[in-house]
Scaffold this motif. Structure first.
Motif, PDB file in Angstrom:
ATOM      1  N   LEU A  34       0.830  -1.204   0.000  1.00 49.53           N
ATOM      2  CA  LEU A  34       0.000   0.000   0.000  1.00 49.53           C
ATOM      3  C   LEU A  34       0.867   1.258   0.000  1.00 49.53           C
ATOM      4  O   LEU A  34       0.585   2.215  -0.720  1.00 49.53           O
ATOM      5  CB  LEU A  34      -0.915   0.036   1.226  1.00 49.53           C
ATOM      6  CG  LEU A  34      -2.175  -0.800   1.211  1.00 49.53           C
ATOM      7  CD1 LEU A  34      -2.977  -0.538   2.477  1.00 49.53           C
ATOM      8  CD2 LEU A  34      -3.018  -0.544   0.002  1.00 49.53           C
ATOM      9  N   ALA A  35       1.900   1.257   0.811  1.00 48.56           N
ATOM     10  CA  ALA A  35       2.781   2.425   0.878  1.00 48.56           C
ATOM     11  C   ALA A  35       3.477   2.653  -0.464  1.00 48.56           C
ATOM     12  O   ALA A  35       3.594   3.795  -0.920  1.00 48.56           O
ATOM     13  CB  ALA A  35       3.811   2.244   1.996  1.00 48.56           C
ATOM     14  N   ALA A  36       3.908   1.580  -1.123  1.00 47.30           N
ATOM     15  CA  ALA A  36       4.549   1.718  -2.435  1.00 47.30           C
ATOM     16  C   ALA A  36       3.563   2.293  -3.455  1.00 47.30           C
ATOM     17  O   ALA A  36       3.910   3.177  -4.245  1.00 47.30           O
ATOM     18  CB  ALA A  36       5.083   0.366  -2.908  1.00 47.30           C
ATOM     19  N   GLY A  37       2.338   1.813  -3.446  1.00 47.35           N
ATOM     20  CA  GLY A  37       1.323   2.348  -4.347  1.00 47.35           C
ATOM     21  C   GLY A  37       1.002   3.800  -4.039  1.00 47.35           C
ATOM     22  O   GLY A  37       0.795   4.607  -4.943  1.00 47.35           O
ATOM     23  N   TYR A  38       0.980   4.146  -2.776  1.00 50.85           N
ATOM     24  CA  TYR A  38       0.687   5.510  -2.367  1.00 50.85           C
ATOM     25  C   TYR A  38       1.803   6.463  -2.807  1.00 50.85           C
ATOM     26  O   TYR A  38       1.542   7.529  -3.361  1.00 50.85           O
ATOM     27  CB  TYR A  38       0.496   5.546  -0.857  1.00 50.85           C
ATOM     28  CG  TYR A  38      -0.036   6.849  -0.331  1.00 50.85           C
ATOM     29  CD1 TYR A  38      -1.308   7.283  -0.667  1.00 50.85           C
ATOM     30  CD2 TYR A  38       0.734   7.644   0.501  1.00 50.85           C
ATOM     31  CE1 TYR A  38      -1.814   8.476  -0.178  1.00 50.85           C
ATOM     32  CE2 TYR A  38       0.245   8.835   0.993  1.00 50.85           C
ATOM     33  CZ  TYR A  38      -1.027   9.244   0.649  1.00 50.85           C
ATOM     34  OH  TYR A  38      -1.517  10.421   1.128  1.00 50.85           O
ATOM     35  N   VAL A  39       3.034   6.070  -2.583  1.00 46.88           N
ATOM     36  CA  VAL A  39       4.171   6.896  -3.000  1.00 46.88           C
ATOM     37  C   VAL A  39       4.189   7.020  -4.521  1.00 46.88           C
ATOM     38  O   VAL A  39       4.434   8.106  -5.064  1.00 46.88           O
ATOM     39  CB  VAL A  39       5.497   6.312  -2.469  1.00 46.88           C
ATOM     40  CG1 VAL A  39       6.691   6.961  -3.112  1.00 46.88           C
ATOM     41  CG2 VAL A  39       5.550   6.449  -0.957  1.00 46.88           C
ATOM     42  N   LEU A  40       3.899   5.932  -5.222  1.00 48.12           N
ATOM     43  CA  LEU A  40       3.880   5.967  -6.684  1.00 48.12           C
ATOM     44  C   LEU A  40       2.847   6.967  -7.188  1.00 48.12           C
ATOM     45  O   LEU A  40       3.144   7.778  -8.063  1.00 48.12           O
ATOM     46  CB  LEU A  40       3.583   4.574  -7.247  1.00 48.12           C
ATOM     47  CG  LEU A  40       3.422   4.490  -8.766  1.00 48.12           C
ATOM     48  CD1 LEU A  40       4.739   4.802  -9.457  1.00 48.12           C
ATOM     49  CD2 LEU A  40       2.921   3.123  -9.175  1.00 48.12           C
ATOM     50  N   ILE A  41       1.647   6.952  -6.646  1.00 44.13           N
ATOM     51  CA  ILE A  41       0.615   7.868  -7.139  1.00 44.13           C
ATOM     52  C   ILE A  41       0.951   9.305  -6.775  1.00 44.13           C
ATOM     53  O   ILE A  41       0.686  10.226  -7.552  1.00 44.13           O
ATOM     54  CB  ILE A  41      -0.798   7.456  -6.669  1.00 44.13           C
ATOM     55  CG1 ILE A  41      -1.866   8.050  -7.590  1.00 44.13           C
ATOM     56  CG2 ILE A  41      -1.082   7.878  -5.257  1.00 44.13           C
ATOM     57  CD1 ILE A  41      -1.834   7.557  -8.983  1.00 44.13           C
ATOM     58  N   LEU A  42       1.563   9.535  -5.620  1.00 36.60           N
ATOM     59  CA  LEU A  42       1.965  10.887  -5.273  1.00 36.60           C
ATOM     60  C   LEU A  42       3.040  11.406  -6.243  1.00 36.60           C
ATOM     61  O   LEU A  42       3.004  12.563  -6.660  1.00 36.60           O
ATOM     62  CB  LEU A  42       2.492  10.951  -3.837  1.00 36.60           C
ATOM     63  CG  LEU A  42       1.441  10.799  -2.751  1.00 36.60           C
ATOM     64  CD1 LEU A  42       2.104  10.819  -1.372  1.00 36.60           C
ATOM     65  CD2 LEU A  42       0.367  11.868  -2.840  1.00 36.60           C
ATOM     66  N   ARG A  43       3.958  10.536  -6.630  1.00 39.70           N
ATOM     67  CA  ARG A  43       4.992  10.927  -7.586  1.00 39.70           C
ATOM     68  C   ARG A  43       4.415  11.176  -8.967  1.00 39.70           C
ATOM     69  O   ARG A  43       4.800  12.104  -9.656  1.00 39.70           O
ATOM     70  CB  ARG A  43       6.097   9.884  -7.644  1.00 39.70           C
ATOM     71  CG  ARG A  43       6.918   9.829  -6.374  1.00 39.70           C
ATOM     72  CD  ARG A  43       8.096   8.918  -6.482  1.00 39.70           C
ATOM     73  NE  ARG A  43       8.982   9.332  -7.530  1.00 39.70           N
ATOM     74  CZ  ARG A  43      10.094  10.039  -7.350  1.00 39.70           C
ATOM     75  NH1 ARG A  43      10.409  10.454  -6.157  1.00 39.70           N
ATOM     76  NH2 ARG A  43      10.859  10.345  -8.364  1.00 39.70           N
ATOM     77  N   LEU A  44       3.461  10.328  -9.375  1.00 42.29           N
ATOM     78  CA  LEU A  44       2.838  10.520 -10.688  1.00 42.29           C
ATOM     79  C   LEU A  44       2.008  11.802 -10.716  1.00 42.29           C
ATOM     80  O   LEU A  44       1.989  12.500 -11.725  1.00 42.29           O
ATOM     81  CB  LEU A  44       1.957   9.320 -11.032  1.00 42.29           C
ATOM     82  CG  LEU A  44       2.696   8.034 -11.373  1.00 42.29           C
ATOM     83  CD1 LEU A  44       1.708   6.874 -11.528  1.00 42.29           C
ATOM     84  CD2 LEU A  44       3.522   8.189 -12.630  1.00 42.29           C
ATOM     85  N   GLU A  45       1.332  12.109  -9.626  1.00 36.79           N
ATOM     86  CA  GLU A  45       0.553  13.334  -9.572  1.00 36.79           C
ATOM     87  C   GLU A  45       1.469  14.560  -9.562  1.00 36.79           C
ATOM     88  O   GLU A  45       1.132  15.582 -10.134  1.00 36.79           O
ATOM     89  CB  GLU A  45      -0.323  13.364  -8.326  1.00 36.79           C
ATOM     90  CG  GLU A  45      -1.526  12.477  -8.418  1.00 36.79           C
ATOM     91  CD  GLU A  45      -2.364  12.521  -7.156  1.00 36.79           C
ATOM     92  OE1 GLU A  45      -1.916  13.092  -6.148  1.00 36.79           O
ATOM     93  OE2 GLU A  45      -3.464  11.966  -7.204  1.00 36.79           O
ATOM     94  N   GLY A  46       2.619  14.431  -8.920  1.00 38.95           N
ATOM     95  CA  GLY A  46       3.570  15.546  -8.894  1.00 38.95           C
ATOM     96  C   GLY A  46       4.166  15.813 -10.258  1.00 38.95           C
ATOM     97  O   GLY A  46       4.493  16.935 -10.599  1.00 38.95           O
ATOM     98  N   ALA A  47       4.289  14.741 -11.078  1.00 38.35           N
ATOM     99  CA  ALA A  47       4.853  14.887 -12.417  1.00 38.35           C
ATOM    100  C   ALA A  47       3.829  15.438 -13.398  1.00 38.35           C
ATOM    101  O   ALA A  47       4.177  15.950 -14.450  1.00 38.35           O
ATOM    102  CB  ALA A  47       5.384  13.550 -12.917  1.00 38.35           C
ATOM    103  N   ALA A  48       2.530  15.307 -13.062  1.00 39.94           N
ATOM    104  CA  ALA A  48       1.484  15.745 -13.999  1.00 39.94           C
ATOM    105  C   ALA A  48       1.247  17.240 -13.924  1.00 39.94           C
ATOM    106  O   ALA A  48       1.608  17.936 -13.074  1.00 39.94           O
ATOM    107  CB  ALA A  48       0.193  15.014 -13.691  1.00 39.94           C
TER     108      ALA A  48
END
Length: 118
Positions: free
Chosen positions: A104-118
């Motif tokens: 869950l933490a890996a998925g959460y960090v991934l989505i935060l990084r993807l949102e930051g890149a968008a």
């Protein structure tokens, strides 16, 4: 994505999970353990429901598909671990919960990084 998932909900789930993880690795059960576990898994389920609704209306592209895969796998481990923990199997239940939390933490960090890149 934040409007659908609710960043505050994700933060709350990660915080509850971290508290649960620290307590599990500390090796103990306590009076509120069952309540904390149910609350953590229930809120993670709610977050996943919002994410699945998001998938229906705005499917991700590229690497963003890893996020739902990590979250579903993490939820599976959380449910298996919570069931074993509640049944009294401390060690296997704890390791399933730890694995689920890290997914869950890996998925959460991934989505935060993807949102930051968008």
């Amino acid at each position: 994505m934040r409007a659908v998932h609710g960043l505050a909900l994700g933060d709350l789930v990660m915080l509850l999970g971290l508290v649960r993880l620290v307590w599990l690795l500390g090796g103990g059960r306590w009076a509120g353990d069952r309540l904390l576990g149910r609350l953590f898994v229930g809120l993670a389920d709610l977050m996943a429901l919002f994410g699945l609704l998001r998938l229906l209306f705005a499917p991700p592209a590229g690497y963003a598909w890893f996020h739902p895969l990590l979250m579903v796998a993490g939820l599976g481990l959380l449910h298996a671990g919570q069931g074993r923990w509640a049944a009294g199997a401390s060690r296997p239940g704890a390791w399933l919960l730890v694995g689920g939390y890290f997914l869950l933490a890996a998925g959460y960090v991934l989505i935060l990084r993807l949102e930051g890149a968008a």
